[in-house]
Design a protein around this motif. Sequence first.
Motif, mmCIF file in Angstrom:
data_model
loop_
_atom_site.group_PDB
_atom_site.id
_atom_site.type_symbol
_atom_site.label_atom_id
_atom_site.label_comp_id
_atom_site.label_asym_id
_atom_site.label_seq_id
_atom_site.Cartn_x
_atom_site.Cartn_y
_atom_site.Cartn_z
ATOM 1 N N SER A 34 -2.102 -0.838 4.930
ATOM 2 C CA SER A 34 -1.277 -0.946 3.726
ATOM 3 C C SER A 34 -0.390 -2.185 3.799
ATOM 4 O O SER A 34 -0.088 -2.797 2.771
ATOM 5 C CB SER A 34 -0.438 0.320 3.536
ATOM 6 O OG SER A 34 0.354 0.559 4.671
ATOM 7 N N GLU A 35 0.006 -2.602 5.001
ATOM 8 C CA GLU A 35 0.820 -3.806 5.150
ATOM 9 C C GLU A 35 0.058 -5.052 4.682
ATOM 10 O O GLU A 35 0.614 -5.921 4.017
ATOM 11 C CB GLU A 35 1.271 -3.996 6.611
ATOM 12 C CG GLU A 35 2.281 -2.983 7.080
ATOM 13 C CD GLU A 35 1.649 -1.675 7.544
ATOM 14 O OE1 GLU A 35 0.430 -1.646 7.835
ATOM 15 O OE2 GLU A 35 2.368 -0.660 7.599
ATOM 16 N N VAL A 36 -1.223 -5.141 5.035
ATOM 17 C CA VAL A 36 -2.046 -6.278 4.613
ATOM 18 C C VAL A 36 -2.164 -6.310 3.093
ATOM 19 O O VAL A 36 -2.062 -7.371 2.469
ATOM 20 C CB VAL A 36 -3.440 -6.224 5.280
ATOM 21 C CG1 VAL A 36 -4.376 -7.257 4.679
ATOM 22 C CG2 VAL A 36 -3.315 -6.409 6.777
ATOM 23 N N ILE A 37 -2.354 -5.153 2.472
ATOM 24 C CA ILE A 37 -2.455 -5.083 1.010
ATOM 25 C C ILE A 37 -1.145 -5.527 0.373
ATOM 26 O O ILE A 37 -1.134 -6.312 -0.582
ATOM 27 C CB ILE A 37 -2.847 -3.665 0.547
ATOM 28 C CG1 ILE A 37 -4.256 -3.335 1.033
ATOM 29 C CG2 ILE A 37 -2.753 -3.538 -0.980
ATOM 30 C CD1 ILE A 37 -4.662 -1.899 0.849
ATOM 31 N N GLU A 38 -0.018 -5.032 0.900
ATOM 32 C CA GLU A 38 1.287 -5.416 0.364
ATOM 33 C C GLU A 38 1.507 -6.922 0.480
ATOM 34 O O GLU A 38 1.996 -7.560 -0.464
ATOM 35 C CB GLU A 38 2.392 -4.650 1.088
ATOM 36 C CG GLU A 38 2.424 -3.179 0.743
ATOM 37 C CD GLU A 38 3.364 -2.373 1.634
ATOM 38 O OE1 GLU A 38 4.086 -2.967 2.456
ATOM 39 O OE2 GLU A 38 3.360 -1.139 1.498
ATOM 40 N N GLU A 39 1.146 -7.504 1.626
ATOM 41 C CA GLU A 39 1.284 -8.951 1.799
ATOM 42 C C GLU A 39 0.414 -9.705 0.807
ATOM 43 O O GLU A 39 0.850 -10.714 0.233
ATOM 44 C CB GLU A 39 0.899 -9.345 3.229
ATOM 45 C CG GLU A 39 1.906 -8.930 4.269
ATOM 46 C CD GLU A 39 1.405 -9.198 5.700
ATOM 47 O OE1 GLU A 39 0.445 -9.977 5.876
ATOM 48 O OE2 GLU A 39 2.008 -8.624 6.621
#
Length: 129
Positions: free
Chosen positions: A116-121
């Motif tokens: 989810s962190e990669v998507i948010e970035e």
Amino acid sequence: MPRGFDRERTNVHKLQYHFIWCPKYRKSVLEGEVRDRLEELIEEKADELALEMLELAIRPDHVHLFITGDPTLAPNKIMQQIKGYSSRHLRDEFDFGLPSLWTRSYFVSSAGDVSSEVIEEYIDAQAGE
């Protein structure tokens, strides 16, 4: 198109679900012939729904299923179809002494290749353009 994704006429997707469900009262009834028959039934229903089974583990008192999804078929409908189909056939073939085979509840989690962190970035980066 990235590898591992399915392409339809109007969408590109990679949906994978991890389901867990158990028999009523968490009874240990999924052994031997019942276990083998349940595996067959789940495979049949997955084929009928055009889903790919990635992994299946049947324990005496619960089932783990890791399966690909389809964007036109919601996870609750997948579970409704698999549990309903397997319960109907298993209850006809075996006597469990239970009012119903499965509990109404189940666990579902989606799985993907990125966190989810990669998507948010990625979304934040797109907003900056």
